[in-house]
Design an enzyme around this catalytic site. Sequence first.
Site, short mmCIF file in Angstrom:
data_model
loop_
_atom_site.label_atom_id
_atom_site.label_comp_id
_atom_site.label_asym_id
_atom_site.label_seq_id
_atom_site.Cartn_x
_atom_site.Cartn_y
_atom_site.Cartn_z
N ASP A 276 4.84 20.65 21.01
CA ASP A 276 4.74 22.13 21.22
C ASP A 276 4.79 22.18 22.60
OD1 ASP A 276 4.74 24.74 20.75
OD2 ASP A 276 2.76 24.56 19.62
N TRP A 277 5.11 23.77 23.17
CA TRP A 277 5.40 23.70 24.59
C TRP A 277 4.36 23.40 25.55
CZ3 TRP A 277 8.64 28.46 26.08
CH2 TRP A 277 8.56 28.48 27.35
#
Length: 743
Positions: A276-277
């Site tokens: 994820d980011w």
Amino acid sequence: MLNKSNTRTDTHDTEARITALLSEMTLEEKMGQLTQFSGFYDVTGPPPPGDREAQKHALLQRGLIGSMLNVVGYDDVRAFQTYAVENSRLGIPMMFAYDVIHGHKTMFPIPLAEAASWDLDLIEKGARVAATEAAAQGLNWTFAPMVDVTRDARWGRVMEGAGEDPYLGAVIAEARVKGFQGEDLGSPDTVLATVKHFAGYGFAEAGKEYNVAEVSQVTLFNTILQPFRDVLENANPRSFMNAFNTINGIPATGDVELQRGLLKGDWGFDGVVVSDWGSAIEMVSHGFVEDGREAARVAMTAGSDVDMESYVYLDHLNDLVETGDLDLELIDDAVRRVLRTKFELGLFDDPYRYLDRDRESETLMTQAHLQASEEIARKSIVLLKNHHGALPLQQGERVALIGALAADKDAPLGNWRAHAEAHSAMSVLEAFEEAQLNFEYSHGVHVQWGDAGFEYPVHINTDNWEGFDEAVEAARQADKVVLVLGETARQSGEGRSRVDLGFPGLQQQLLEAVHAANHNLVLVVMSGRPLVLSWADAHVPAIVQAWHLGHRAGRAITDVLTGKENPSGKLPMSFPRSVGQLPLYYNHMNTGRPGPKETVVWAGYSDVETTALYPFGHGLSYSHFVYSNLAVAYHEGQIEVQVAVQNVEGPPGEEVVQVYVHDRVASIARPVRELKAFKKLSLESGEYQALTFKLKAKDLGFYKADGTFAVEAGEFDIYVGGSSCAQLSARIRLSSEDVESLV
Ligand code: BGC
């Protein structure tokens, strides 16, 4: 050097080509394939530390980066793809990803709303439309569906999932993945699906965004992992995204057992795991690794293939391999996965296959797409309460339509609105005008000031009463009031955790004043999550849950209010009586003291009823459905559940027939009931239908804490009905032989 004109061939060939390509790649080129850049910062996450702009541009121009997110449209995608194909040594094309969560240009209902339709065909169709539009803008990878099971409405991202049930969540996830990926990933109107967030993010403690997930192994295996496991088995999503949270003190990005052991090992996943980011570098904040170098080593070892916006692979993989701290084979395996998906997408045949100006201009927001959005919007509306036939509206009634949200063209677009144009949905007000209803509109109080970007706070109106008195006066003059209250688009979604789940701002005051002026009131609730509707339930005769329904929200709502559409939605998440009940879910354990009872020494609360205000699976219709003739029997390796349903009163309608199972005694305590099957039936007025469900071993068994699956002999209660509170039940006893012969 790669032969850029190769055609697509079989799997065996592809693997051989990947091997050949890998053997030519330098470590720098491999690191590039494992790095994903966002086109622009602060779009869906914070910028990485330090100034990365110059480095980023240089790497992109050299064509070294494997994929990007947040770059959309013919011109931009083509520009970056040209760098990759023309400027790099090996000409490896890029993938372009985007959060196409509930539509791309044409907005569909938010995923939680779509889940309320229980209509798998329409959900698949919605994802198909979204994929077609996204692909027409050069995209080939979506970060959807989110399959996190969610039990806590304080968590803003409940809007993005399918609610609290792992079975419903699993079949909806399958429909979505099929819609996104289509029959053939190589065709230019399909995109790679990403099931996320692996795993546990939906259990963020206290609903606080990005929080730790405190879960038992039993909950992990039976509840959280079921949608991931089932969707992988039945729909073959080609990408997984890991989660921000920790479980047992281990951040998902660095969880070797979860990613390499379970997902890639036991489950045999051969696609790409994207972080994820920034989740790799966030392992430093978790206190799990000391620095970026260690983050890179741990994430790669654990099986996170692609680093989204942490820069740690770029900065450290080289050194880690050279010093012998990381095995090159792990990197090669990750690169192989990335290249494999690029082959599957057909990008090696034609890197520009997703780019076609005509297709881009012809595909977006077509009438057919808007129609598809409208169709599922109608089916997603849930009639929560309808006393004394308050709904549908009667012809000729003078209606006061009240509420800022009734005229709001933006709220229905929802939070993850991808490339939709702001303020472009059909409002309820517009739809009332279109339907030529006998009504006056009164705005009431503002809900929020201005527009909020994805990452910025919403400014709620807490002190400006302008419009309040006029609205109350309009209510007094009318035969009936339709009051639209709730959340604006940005009040749910990522980063939008809330602890007060009442109506934001001055809306509750407006509700009470309008009700005092006219009891003949219909409340329409727009929201991205279950709100606490206890006051409304006690006072308002009719309540309609209308979520954020996308571009044609206004018309869909109006059709339900007027009776043109007979409501058929059922709640995918329990609605609490009080925030203090959260997390709240129907498939809970019984406890040793199931309650409440007359004395206080039973499970329950002293100040609020223990049950949900509106339970999972609940939803009314203008028709009245009656269930009968439930029979349950073992038959040739399956449990046959027979039941009959009749539309005894009212117009033709649809009913979601739900089948729940309770394992009465097992080697671990089991939930009071669990959804195992359902069917959405269409019944003419008076029509009677008998139907049969077949339950298999997987429906009767469960995972133990060590991850093994068991089906145990004994008694099972089967409940069938129109909600998780279904009363009709039958019991079946299964012997060890029966259990062993279950398919
Ligand atoms: C979210 C993901 C999303 C990613 C990229 C993150 O903040 O958690 O679900 O796909 O951003 O936009």
